[in-house]
Write a protein that holds these residues in place. Structure first.
Motif, PDB file in Angstrom:
ATOM      1  N   PRO A   1       0.840  -1.199   0.000  1.00  0.00           N
ATOM      2  CA  PRO A   1       0.000   0.000   0.000  1.00  0.00           C
ATOM      3  C   PRO A   1       0.876   1.250   0.000  1.00  0.00           C
ATOM      4  O   PRO A   1       1.919   1.296   0.650  1.00  0.00           O
ATOM      5  CB  PRO A   1      -0.791  -0.123   1.303  1.00  0.00           C
ATOM      6  CG  PRO A   1      -0.773  -1.588   1.627  1.00  0.00           C
ATOM      7  CD  PRO A   1       0.552  -2.084   1.145  1.00  0.00           C
ATOM      8  N   ALA A   2       0.446   2.269  -0.736  1.00  0.00           N
ATOM      9  CA  ALA A   2       1.209   3.511  -0.785  1.00  0.00           C
ATOM     10  C   ALA A   2       1.248   4.194   0.569  1.00  0.00           C
ATOM     11  O   ALA A   2       2.207   4.903   0.898  1.00  0.00           O
ATOM     12  CB  ALA A   2       0.616   4.442  -1.839  1.00  0.00           C
ATOM     13  N   LYS A   3       0.205   3.980   1.377  1.00  0.00           N
ATOM     14  CA  LYS A   3       0.138   4.561   2.712  1.00  0.00           C
ATOM     15  C   LYS A   3      -0.202   3.467   3.707  1.00  0.00           C
ATOM     16  O   LYS A   3      -1.040   2.607   3.435  1.00  0.00           O
ATOM     17  CB  LYS A   3      -0.907   5.672   2.768  1.00  0.00           C
ATOM     18  CG  LYS A   3      -0.618   6.855   1.840  1.00  0.00           C
ATOM     19  CD  LYS A   3      -1.706   7.905   1.935  1.00  0.00           C
ATOM     20  CE  LYS A   3      -1.425   9.080   1.001  1.00  0.00           C
ATOM     21  NZ  LYS A   3      -2.507  10.113   1.070  1.00  0.00           N
ATOM     22  N   ALA A   4       0.441   3.496   4.851  1.00  0.00           N
ATOM     23  CA  ALA A   4       0.168   2.504   5.891  1.00  0.00           C
ATOM     24  C   ALA A   4       0.291   3.173   7.253  1.00  0.00           C
ATOM     25  O   ALA A   4       1.167   4.017   7.467  1.00  0.00           O
ATOM     26  CB  ALA A   4       1.135   1.326   5.792  1.00  0.00           C
ATOM     27  N   ASP A   5      -0.589   2.799   8.166  1.00  0.00           N
ATOM     28  CA  ASP A   5      -0.581   3.384   9.507  1.00  0.00           C
ATOM     29  C   ASP A   5       0.434   2.720  10.433  1.00  0.00           C
ATOM     30  O   ASP A   5       0.739   3.236  11.500  1.00  0.00           O
ATOM     31  CB  ASP A   5      -1.974   3.278  10.130  1.00  0.00           C
ATOM     32  CG  ASP A   5      -3.001   4.124   9.394  1.00  0.00           C
ATOM     33  OD1 ASP A   5      -2.604   5.157   8.816  1.00  0.00           O
ATOM     34  OD2 ASP A   5      -4.181   3.739   9.379  1.00  0.00           O
ATOM     35  N   GLY A   6       0.935   1.572  10.031  1.00  0.00           N
ATOM     36  CA  GLY A   6       1.887   0.855  10.863  1.00  0.00           C
ATOM     37  C   GLY A   6       2.439  -0.334  10.107  1.00  0.00           C
ATOM     38  O   GLY A   6       2.198  -0.488   8.901  1.00  0.00           O
TER      39      GLY A   6
ATOM     40  N   ALA B   1      -1.639  -6.601  -2.245  1.00  0.00           N
ATOM     41  CA  ALA B   1      -1.202  -5.335  -1.656  1.00  0.00           C
ATOM     42  C   ALA B   1      -2.389  -4.431  -1.359  1.00  0.00           C
ATOM     43  O   ALA B   1      -2.414  -3.733  -0.331  1.00  0.00           O
ATOM     44  CB  ALA B   1      -0.206  -4.641  -2.580  1.00  0.00           C
ATOM     45  N   LEU B   2      -3.392  -4.436  -2.218  1.00  0.00           N
ATOM     46  CA  LEU B   2      -4.575  -3.613  -1.973  1.00  0.00           C
ATOM     47  C   LEU B   2      -5.389  -4.119  -0.788  1.00  0.00           C
ATOM     48  O   LEU B   2      -6.227  -3.384  -0.251  1.00  0.00           O
ATOM     49  CB  LEU B   2      -5.460  -3.565  -3.221  1.00  0.00           C
ATOM     50  CG  LEU B   2      -5.064  -2.564  -4.295  1.00  0.00           C
ATOM     51  CD1 LEU B   2      -6.103  -2.549  -5.418  1.00  0.00           C
ATOM     52  CD2 LEU B   2      -4.906  -1.162  -3.726  1.00  0.00           C
ATOM     53  N   GLU B   3      -5.146  -5.354  -0.377  1.00  0.00           N
ATOM     54  CA  GLU B   3      -5.803  -5.892   0.815  1.00  0.00           C
ATOM     55  C   GLU B   3      -5.025  -5.560   2.086  1.00  0.00           C
ATOM     56  O   GLU B   3      -5.392  -5.999   3.184  1.00  0.00           O
ATOM     57  CB  GLU B   3      -5.961  -7.416   0.689  1.00  0.00           C
ATOM     58  CG  GLU B   3      -6.821  -7.867  -0.471  1.00  0.00           C
ATOM     59  CD  GLU B   3      -8.303  -7.574  -0.264  1.00  0.00           C
ATOM     60  OE1 GLU B   3      -8.692  -7.198   0.862  1.00  0.00           O
ATOM     61  OE2 GLU B   3      -9.062  -7.728  -1.245  1.00  0.00           O
TER      62      GLU B   3
END
Length: 308
Positions: free
Chosen positions: A94-99, A125-127
């Protein structure tokens, strides 16, 4: 211009599908398929048409574009000192991840890292996974862009070294930046067999989803610590012949596993680039695979009994 309707396995004589399976797996060559299929077509041109209709249509089946802004993708090389020395694969996250995110190794069929497997990697990856798909053919120049050429190259690989390349890929991926240290593997056909093999060699592997792949060596089944989702097709004599002994070994070793074998399916039913694709069965197999990975790979994942 509207696309013609997607052809299904039911549109072909079962013997044609059997011949195609033999062709895909190197038991017969192109000439052998055409000779056998000629009985079900009008002339050589008709047999060639059957082969064309059964062959992958990558662009038509692509679900996630390579430049999708929601993802970050790249090709990376990694060291494999016990294998071919240096290996390469396709990484999607994912281009953005919280952790930190869980990681999944994706293992291709016997044609290397083709566009379909790249697309499957992006789907994962989209999952919300960091997904990595090595290319076993990299030591021989990489996936050549042609399925027949790729299949021929595959036969030239030293499989002992190739297995070490996949073991190296798994170790690299487990420690990748941004990962949470938890690893799963999914593989299709050749990759399904590789997923079974990796489960016997990686005691810290949390989960494996082998799709219609060769069973692990029975003498090594007791070494499996991962939870398995074993996906088989109904009509797949070559692979299914080994399942009774493999299942008995899994039970004897106390391996946690679930079998999913949807009725009416052909070998390769998850691959949406060919008519063997079964949309309903593939959707359900994908759902079960994601459920396994969500439960075992996310932070706080547990080893609860698999769902029926």
């Amino acid at each position: 211009m509207p696309r013609p309707p997607r052809r299904k396995a039911s549109d072909f004589d079962p013997e044609v599908l059997r011949l195609f399976d033999q062709y895909v797996h190197g038991q017969i060559d192109r000439r052998g398929f055409l000779a056998g299929a000629a009985r079900f077509a009008v002339g050589a041109a008709g047999a060639a048409g059957l082969l064309a209709a059964l062959s992958p249509q990558f662009a038509a089946a692509q679900q996630i574009k390579p430049d999708d802004a929601r993802l970050s993708t790249e090709f990376i090389e990694f060291a494999s000192p016990q294998g071919y020395g240096t290996a390469r694969g396709y990484l999607a996250r994912p281009a953005k991840a919280d952790g930190p995110l869980p990681t999944v190794l994706v293992v291709h069929e016997n044609r290397g890292l083709n566009p379909h497997i790249e697309d499957v990697t992006r789907r994962l990856a989209l999952e919300g996974f960091i997904a990595f798909a090595p290319d076993a053919l990299f030591p021989l120049g990489g996936y050549p862009g042609d399925e027949d050429a790729a299949r021929a190259l595959f036969g030239e690989l030293d499989q002992a070294k190739t297995r070490e390349d996949f073991l190296a890929a798994a170790r690299m991926l487990r420690g990748i930046d941004g990962g949470n240290g938890r690893l799963g593997v999914v593989g299709f056909c050749y990759g399904g067999g590789m997923a079974n093999f990796l489960a016997t060699r990686l005691p810290d592997l949390e989960a494996a989803a082998p799709f219609y792949g060769n069973a692990a060596p029975l003498e090594d089944v007791a070494d499996i610590e991962a939870e398995l989702l074993v996906v088989l097709a109904e009509h797949d004599e070559r692979i299914n012949a080994a399942w009774p002994e493999y299942e008995a070994a899994l039970k004897e070793a106390g391996v946690r596993y679930t079998l999913f074998q949807p009725p009416g399916t052909q070998h390769g039913f998850n691959n949406d680039t060919t008519p063997r694709y079964d949309e309903d069965a593939a959707r359900e197999a994908w759902r079960r695979m994601l459920a396994l990975f969500e439960r075992t790979l996310r932070a706080g994942g547990n080893a609860a009994e698999p769902a029926a």
